[in-house]
Write a protein that holds these residues in place. Structure first.
Motif, PDB file in Angstrom:
ATOM      1  N   UNK A  44       0.824  -1.201   0.000  1.00 48.54           N
ATOM      2  CA  UNK A  44       0.000   0.000   0.000  1.00 48.54           C
ATOM      3  C   UNK A  44       0.860   1.253   0.000  1.00 48.54           C
ATOM      4  N   UNK A  45       0.231   2.348  -0.406  1.00 50.29           N
ATOM      5  CA  UNK A  45       0.869   3.656  -0.423  1.00 50.29           C
ATOM      6  C   UNK A  45      -0.163   4.686   0.003  1.00 50.29           C
ATOM      7  N   UNK A  50       4.294  10.981   2.390  1.00 51.06           N
ATOM      8  CA  UNK A  50       4.007   9.756   1.656  1.00 51.06           C
ATOM      9  C   UNK A  50       4.572   8.582   2.443  1.00 51.06           C
ATOM     10  N   UNK A  51       3.732   7.581   2.701  1.00 46.75           N
ATOM     11  CA  UNK A  51       4.199   6.388   3.413  1.00 46.75           C
ATOM     12  C   UNK A  51       3.738   5.145   2.660  1.00 46.75           C
ATOM     13  N   UNK A  78       7.570  -7.120   2.334  1.00 50.02           N
ATOM     14  CA  UNK A  78       8.887  -7.390   2.895  1.00 50.02           C
ATOM     15  C   UNK A  78       9.575  -6.171   3.519  1.00 50.02           C
ATOM     16  N   UNK A  79       9.168  -4.953   3.123  1.00 52.10           N
ATOM     17  CA  UNK A  79       9.920  -3.788   3.612  1.00 52.10           C
ATOM     18  C   UNK A  79       9.107  -2.510   3.449  1.00 52.10           C
ATOM     19  N   UNK A 134      12.827   8.686   2.626  1.00 53.50           N
ATOM     20  CA  UNK A 134      13.365   7.340   2.781  1.00 53.50           C
ATOM     21  C   UNK A 134      13.651   6.727   1.413  1.00 53.50           C
ATOM     22  N   UNK A 135      12.751   6.935   0.456  1.00 54.00           N
ATOM     23  CA  UNK A 135      12.909   6.311  -0.856  1.00 54.00           C
ATOM     24  C   UNK A 135      14.046   6.933  -1.667  1.00 54.00           C
ATOM     25  N   UNK A 136      14.339   8.207  -1.460  1.00 49.07           N
ATOM     26  CA  UNK A 136      15.439   8.871  -2.162  1.00 49.07           C
ATOM     27  C   UNK A 136      16.750   8.842  -1.371  1.00 49.07           C
ATOM     28  N   UNK A 137      16.758   8.182  -0.212  1.00 52.06           N
ATOM     29  CA  UNK A 137      17.941   8.092   0.656  1.00 52.06           C
ATOM     30  C   UNK A 137      18.413   9.496   1.069  1.00 52.06           C
TER      31      UNK A 137
END
Length: 248
Positions: free
Chosen positions: A50-51, A74-75, A80-81, A114-117
């Motif tokens: 989910x997003x 955005x979460x 798995x992660x 988190x997604x773009x580090x």
């Protein structure tokens, strides 16, 4: 079905977004916007993916200036992660935008992703903009300027650094088109290359398509793409839902 899954389904079906087709009139000076959109996929073999995308906007519009503020989160998770945990806050000032083609702007923003580090990024800058078209049914603007940036990364970039400062050019394209007061297509795009390194650029693309269902109710789909080239990280997501608006 667990309570968590049920709640996620309700959220994804409702997808409340306070947005719409109307513009500010001469007597409307304030606009508040809250959105909650997302999507959910669940199977009995792999589990749930989910997003959730939430944002809050507040605008003050006067004849010679306007102030716009926005915060979004955005979460996302897959079986798995965690995939997304991204926050963005923006404060924008436009001067003389409502009275002439050329206008001045100033902007400051804070971001972590988190997604773009990206542990944190702070930007502040100013520049010039030009309005090509601004009517009830169409708007097209192009702006450019200079941004100072300080950044902390979760992983080393192409140069092996996790913290740095730079000066960027900031090019923005903003548009909105309404057809027969029923269909709306709008978006905002940013391209921000560093003056010191052409391979260090930020690209942000956002587009929305809405269909008016009732005076204050629309069906909306959104496309978002973000890339941070210095770390070769990017994200892309689509969301859909209902939209509502309120001017006061």
């Amino acid at each position: 079905m667990t309570v968590k899954c049920a709640l996620l389904i309700v959220i994804c079906l409702c997808n409340i977004q306070l947005a719409g087709f109307a513009q500010f009139s001469d007597t409307v000076h304030y606009y508040a916007n809250f959105s909650g959109t997302g999507n959910l996929n669940r199977t009995n073999t792999t589990g749930s993916t989910y997003l959730l995308n939430n944002s809050l906007t507040f605008q003050v519009s006067k004849k010679k200036f306007s102030i716009n503020s926005m915060a979004s989160h955005v979460y996302g998770e897959n079986p798995t992660a965690k995939t997304n945990d991204d926050f963005l806050g923006i404060l924008n000032l436009d001067i003389l935008k409502g009275v002439q083609k050329f206008y001045y702007w100033a902007l400051t923003s804070y971001e972590k992703s988190f997604s773009l580090k990206l542990d944190k990024r702070f930007q502040a800058g100013a520049g010039l903009g030009y309005t090509f078209v601004n009517t009830d049914n169409a708007n097209l603007e192009l702006s450019d300027g200079v941004m100072f940036e300080t950044t902390d990364l979760s992983i080393p970039d192409a140069k092996g650094q996790t913290s740095y400062q730079t000066i960027r050019n900031s090019l923005r394209l903003k548009y909105r088109f309404i057809i027969k007061e029923k269909f709306r297509f709008d978006g905002i795009n940013f391209y921000q290359p560093s003056f010191s390194d052409g391979n260090d650029y930020i690209l942000k693309l956002r587009a929305n398509f809405s269909i008016k269902l009732y005076k204050w109710l629309n069906f909306t789909t959104s496309f978002n793409y973000n890339r941070q080239n210095i770390t070769s990280t990017e994200n892309l997501f689509l969301s859909y839902g209902l939209s509502m608006e309120k001017f006061f």
